[in-house]
Design an enzyme around this catalytic site. Structure first.
Site, PDB file in Angstrom:
ATOM      1  N   ASP A   1       0.822  -1.216   0.000  1.00 32.57           N
ATOM      2  CA  ASP A   1       0.000   0.000   0.000  1.00 32.57           C
ATOM      3  C   ASP A   1       0.851   1.260   0.000  1.00 32.57           C
ATOM      4  O   ASP A   1       2.062   1.213   0.233  1.00 32.57           O
ATOM      5  CB  ASP A   1      -0.901   0.019   1.234  1.00 32.57           C
ATOM      6  CG  ASP A   1      -1.952  -1.072   1.179  1.00 32.57           C
ATOM      7  OD1 ASP A   1      -2.258  -1.532   0.062  1.00 32.57           O
ATOM      8  OD2 ASP A   1      -2.438  -1.467   2.257  1.00 32.57           O
TER       9      ASP A   1
ATOM     10  N   TYR B   1       6.810 -10.033   6.962  1.00 29.07           N
ATOM     11  CA  TYR B   1       6.623  -8.593   7.146  1.00 29.07           C
ATOM     12  C   TYR B   1       7.204  -8.161   8.482  1.00 29.07           C
ATOM     13  O   TYR B   1       7.215  -8.935   9.445  1.00 29.07           O
ATOM     14  CB  TYR B   1       5.139  -8.219   7.116  1.00 29.07           C
ATOM     15  CG  TYR B   1       4.562  -8.075   5.740  1.00 29.07           C
ATOM     16  CD1 TYR B   1       4.690  -6.895   5.032  1.00 29.07           C
ATOM     17  CD2 TYR B   1       3.881  -9.135   5.143  1.00 29.07           C
ATOM     18  CE1 TYR B   1       4.156  -6.747   3.760  1.00 29.07           C
ATOM     19  CE2 TYR B   1       3.333  -9.001   3.864  1.00 29.07           C
ATOM     20  CZ  TYR B   1       3.482  -7.810   3.184  1.00 29.07           C
ATOM     21  OH  TYR B   1       2.949  -7.670   1.928  1.00 29.07           O
TER      22      TYR B   1
END
Lengths: 255, 255
Positions: free
Chosen positions: B47, B105
């Site tokens: 994003d 992540y």
């Protein structure tokens, strides 16, 4: 403390986003006063893109607000790239600029072949092999009282180019692949640190003779220093005031 | 590797600066080809504001350039907030997205009372006292195969919300005053990591019961997870392909 990336330097200028400008605006909002506005006096300017972890400024606040209240009030109003790290009440005769007895600057030089995306605004990029022994030789030559006329950018308003560097050191940070340089002196001329770092780096990479600093002191010719390293790697690390450092208590004559 | 701060995310969009968009443009410039353009296939989207230290993408290059030549060519053309860290030739049947077997992540949460100017784009800010034992309890509950319907943002295009988290860990970095969280799983839904970090942080700070993760798995209601932590703290740390991790070789069915 500020990330200088998105500021046009410290000094207030019309239609420019500057540290002094933003701080002046917030302090006056906090005071809710009509003119004359409260004036901010910084320890000195930093250029566009230059960072500070410990800039110092003073102002006369018209009300008796606690240091704590001013600290919280300002930090809640300031943009995210500025932060007040400490607020202290000082005696009326303290002056953030005229009482400076010394300053410490820090420079981060990134050695990768290509600039690291996360470091582009926080380091200067130096992609040439560098010999730390030569770097330290050059730094040793810079220490002491010298005429830094070869190390000042045009546009300097200083009356004298004589400054004293108390210490200059460098260390290689293998993990970060960076060279970290630190300069402590009684004062620094316009772009002086960035020009010194450029000369030191060129000596370290063999582009200049190892003792070129001494020659540059002699010639007093800024054109021979050429390179000014990027503002992005430069940090104002500490401002010293009379008494902070017993070894170097004296301050420069007012300029 | 990219600093996501000034990108509208990974995925190519008209009139937006995106990772895929910039990379596609540079690769096609390098190929000097007329249409049809060379298409970039990334391992997945990130994003706006999300960073990557190891995003993976593939493309079919029409000429026989060495990996080294492509590496240098692209890095010399790319903007400073993007860098190619490695170029490899792969077999024709490799697909950067469909062959993903797992992703890791990383999330940086800064604990200072006020956001640090130098960290504003690189951490999420969490100013509440946090109990690492509670954090670790919450992370342990997240590990395993679960229906993450409570942890997906609206707008997800995934057919199934079942994912497996292989490991989830956190450590307190006292020096940086940050909590660092790491999640390794076979796949992550839209905003899933940022929503999980929000829930974990709220549990760590006592805003939710210690076992609330289990309840959220039950209710399958995203509204109850509420908080999505800022993109600025999130980093795509590694993309795994079949064979990279013998313990977790399987890939998700094509979606």
């Amino acid at each position: 403390m500020y990330d200088g990336t998105n500021f046009s330097g410290f000094e207030r200028q019309p239609n420019r986003r500057t540290i002094e400008g933003v701080l002046t605006q917030k302090v006056n909002v906090m005071a809710k006063l009509p003119e004359p506005p409260i004036i901010i006096y910084g320890s000195g300017r930093t250029d566009a893109g230059v960072h500070a972890v410990a800039q110092v400024a003073h102002f006369d606040f018209p009300f008796d607000l606690s240091a704590e209240a001013i600290y919280r009030g300002l930090n809640s109003m300031l943009p995210l790239d500025m932060e007040i790290t400490k607020v202290e009440k000082v005696s009326n005769d303290f002056h953030a600029r005229y009482d400076v007895s010394g300053k410490k600057y820090f420079y981060r030089m990134y050695l990768g072949e290509f600039q690291n995306p996360f470091k582009r605004n926080y380091t200067g990029h130096w992609k040439f092999p560098i010999d730390m022994e030569k770097v330290n030789h050059a730094l040793a030559d810079l220490v002491g009282e010298h005429d830094f006329s070869s190390f000042v950018a045009s546009g300097s308003t200083a009356r004298s180019n004589i400054r004293t560097i108390y210490s200059a050191s460098a260390k290689l940070d293998q993990a970060e692949n960076e060279v970290h340089l630190e300069f402590y002196g009684n004062g620094f001329l316009y772009n002086m640190v960035r020009i010194m770092v450029g000369v030191v780096a060129e000596i370290g990479s063999g582009m200049r003779p190892e003792s070129d600093v001494l020659r540059l002191f002699e010639v007093k010719d800024r054109d021979q220093a050429r390179r000014t390293m990027p503002a992005s790697g430069l940090y104002l690390k500490r401002v010293f005031y009379e008494g902070d450092d017993p070894e170097h208590p004296t301050k420069l004559p007012k300029r």
